[in-house]
Design a protein around this motif. Structure first.
Motif: not given
Ligand SMILES: Nc1nc2c(ncn2[C@@H]2O[C@H](COP(=O)(O)OP(=O)(O)O)[C@@H](O)[C@H]2O)c(=O)[nH]1
Ligand SMILES: [Mg+2]
Length: 571
Positions: A25-26, A32-33, A57-61
């Motif tokens: 889970d990134p 966030e969770k 690398i998971d980024v915020p949208g």
């Protein structure tokens, strides 16, 4: 190993997709969770079907967290671009695509998510929507893979597409100049300071000493982890966690950068090419407070447009950027420029010159090494390497020199050699650049610390004083009126023999020795008076001559007479 970033509008399923692919889970943070929303960067690794490994690398949208997104994409070269089939193209789809394009990212895969929520017609519409928006961008020919992460649909196809993406991206570039932009820094209990980031440009290893910039800290690498495994060294193109000693985690953070200090030019002023977004609704002039994004960092900046006074939307032009602190940058480094006040993305581009020399009114930056050299005339090869990021062959000992500068230096040196006295130009009189260039003056000969053109004629050959000594061998004239340097050189060479302040030609000494030897063949010893008569000279000259014989073993003194010595020439 390859690192890519996710990109795309908020809630389109980026984090869910990363979790479905990797099992990780990134969204690390409790907030966030709880909110089901990516705020900060997340990280996960994927074992690829081919056996390779890929880091995400998971980024915020969400637009509010765009600066976190920028920190995540600053050091990657590929992306997993996510568009939800349910919503199609949205504002941050567009903004993220523009940003990735400006950052020079060339490779990507598009995941069309949530396909379990749409019928075939909607899916087709979404595909057309994507195709239309990526046209003309680096994603133009990228594969578009329909997926439903929550249902496990399309994940195998996506993994295969990612495998092919890694192939297309090729090996990360290693030019022996590692740079690690820090995206997280923390201090786990008992482990000192740990930073994470995406390593580019070269390998780092335990015990390396690195500068922590901006600032003046030096740190040593105590331990390294990549993909949760300890390793002694980690090559370019990897996610890495570095355990550092010598620096507190308070002294660094996101936007810090670790490099080998001696390999980098640190700059607060640079010239760059800026591409202004088409979608911007105003021109770019000098006013405004800007933030420039390099690597994982956000830095306040002032901007001056070069050449013209303003840039219009869609224009590409050159700008001078003034930072408020020094950064280790290179030509080709990509950046994003945002206007802090209006919180909008202006554009982005690449660094052209990290040490501009000309005033902004005259600067015409580009990435050519020749221009850098021409503007400097003379530049140390090692400094130039720091300005361009690769070694440049020196023109003359340690310096790279502009051709016309070298030509005029050669002319000046040639004139000085020609003006010098017959022994040549003394190298000790030259400055550093002159000394570096003198070897390459055409026809130059360097010998005994002096430069001449061609093999030097011996200035002492046929010396007039020597002729005078030979003309009167046993009553030789003193060197009055002759150059003392030349006299000393004649003695040093042994052409002239000095004894007790009297100078004889070497040939005179030989001749006298033969005469004395002949006499001593018939009698046991000779007195000073005998020798004086034999040589037809006076005591003033015969005493030094006999002393010279004694010292050299030609004669030996016994009371008032000289007898044959061990070196007496045979008759
Ligand atoms: N039905 C369905 N829901 C999905 C899918 N992918 C994501 N979601 C849901 O979409 C919401 C947003 O997903 P998230 O991964 O947080 O989006 P992100 O903001 O792009 O990271 C969550 O509630 C997910 O459960 C999918 O393929 N199908
Ligand atoms: Mg997310």
């Amino acid at each position: 190993m390859t690192v890519i970033a996710t990109a795309g509008h908020v809630d389109h399923g980026k984090s869910t997709l990363v979790r479905a692919l990797t099992g990780i889970d990134p969204d690390r943070l409790a907030e966030e969770k709880a909110r089901g929303l990516t705020i900060d960067l997340g990280f996960a690794n994927l074992a690829l079907p081919s056996g390779g490994e890929l880091s995400f690398i998971d980024v915020p949208g969400h637009i509010r967290f765009l600066r976190n997104m920028l920190a995540g994409v600053g050091a990657v070269e590929g992306c997993l671009f996510v568009v939800a089939a349910t919503e199609g193209w949205k504002p941050q789809s567009e903004e993220h695509l523009r940003i990735l394009d400006l950052l020079g990212i060339k490779h990507g895969v598009v995941a069309l998510t949530k396909v379990d929520q749409v019928d075939d017609d909607l899916l087709e519409l979404a595909q057309l929507d994507v195709a239309e928006h990526v046209e003309g961008t680096f994603l133009d020919n990228a594969p578009v893979i329909p997926v439903a992460a929550t249902e496990g649909i399309g994940l195998d196809d996506l993994a295969l597409a990612l495998d092919a993406l890694v192939d297309r991206m090729g090996e990360p570039i290693d030019h022996g100049r590692p740079r690690l932009w820090v995206d997280r820094a923390f201090a786990p209990a008992g482990a000192g300071t740990v930073v994470t980031g995406t390593l580019t440009g070269g390998t780092i290893a335990t015990n390396d000493s690195l500068a922590v910039l901006p600032g003046r800290h030096e740190a040593r690498i105590r331990g390294l982890q990549s993909h949760h495994r300890e390793s002694a060294e980690v090559p370019a193109g990897n996610r890495v966690a570095v355990n550092l000693t010598g620096v507190s985690h308070h002294d660094l953070g996101r936007g810090s950068v670790l490099v080998r200090a001696e390999q980098w030019h640190q700059t607060r002023m640079l010239d760059a090419e800026l591409r202004v977004l088409d979608s911007l609704d105003h021109e770019v002039s000098r006013r405004g407070a800007y933030a420039v994004y390099f690597g994982s960092g956000e830095f306040p900046a002032k901007v001056r447009v070069l050449g013209t006074s303003t840039l219009l939307p869609g224009d590409t032009g050159n700008v001078r950027i003034y930072l408020d602190r020094q950064l280790p940058l290179l030509p080709g480094d990509r950046f994003i420029l945002r206007e802090s006040g209006r919180d909008e993305t202006i554009g982005g581009g690449q660094v052209l010159d990290v040490e501009p020399r000309l005033p902004a009114s005259r600067a015409k930056p580009d990435r050519s090494v020749e221009r850098l050299v021409a503007e400097r005339g003379w530049v140390r090869a090692e400094h130039l390497a720091r300005l361009v990021g690769h070694d440049v062959e020196a023109t003359v000992a340690g310096w790279v020199v502009a051709p016309e500068e070298l030509a005029s230096m050669h002319e000046r040196l040639l004139a000085r050699i020609e003006d010098a006295d017959a022994l040549g130009l003394d190298l000790a009189a030259l400055d550093e650049r002159e000394r570096a260039a003198i070897d390459s003056v055409e026809g130059v000969e360097i010998s005994a610390g002096r430069a001449t053109i061609g093999v030097p004629e011996d200035p002492l050959a046929d010396h007039p004083w020597l002729a005078m000594l030979e003309a009167d061998p046993f009553s030789p004239p003193p060197p009055d009126g002759f150059d003392r340097v030349e006299v000393r050189e004649l003695v040093r060479r042994g052409t002239v023999v000095e004894q007790d302040g009297v100078f004889f030609a070497a040939s005179a000494v030989d001749q006298a020795a033969r005469l004395v030897a002949a006499r001593l063949a018939t009698t046991e010893g000779i007195t000073v008076a005998d020798a004086r008569d034999l040589l037809g000279t006076s005591r003033k000259f015969v005493l030094p001559m006999l002393n010279h014989f004694d010292r050299n073993g030609i004669t030996r003194r016994r009371d008032d007479i000289r007898i044959a010595g061990p070196r007496m020439p045979s008759v």
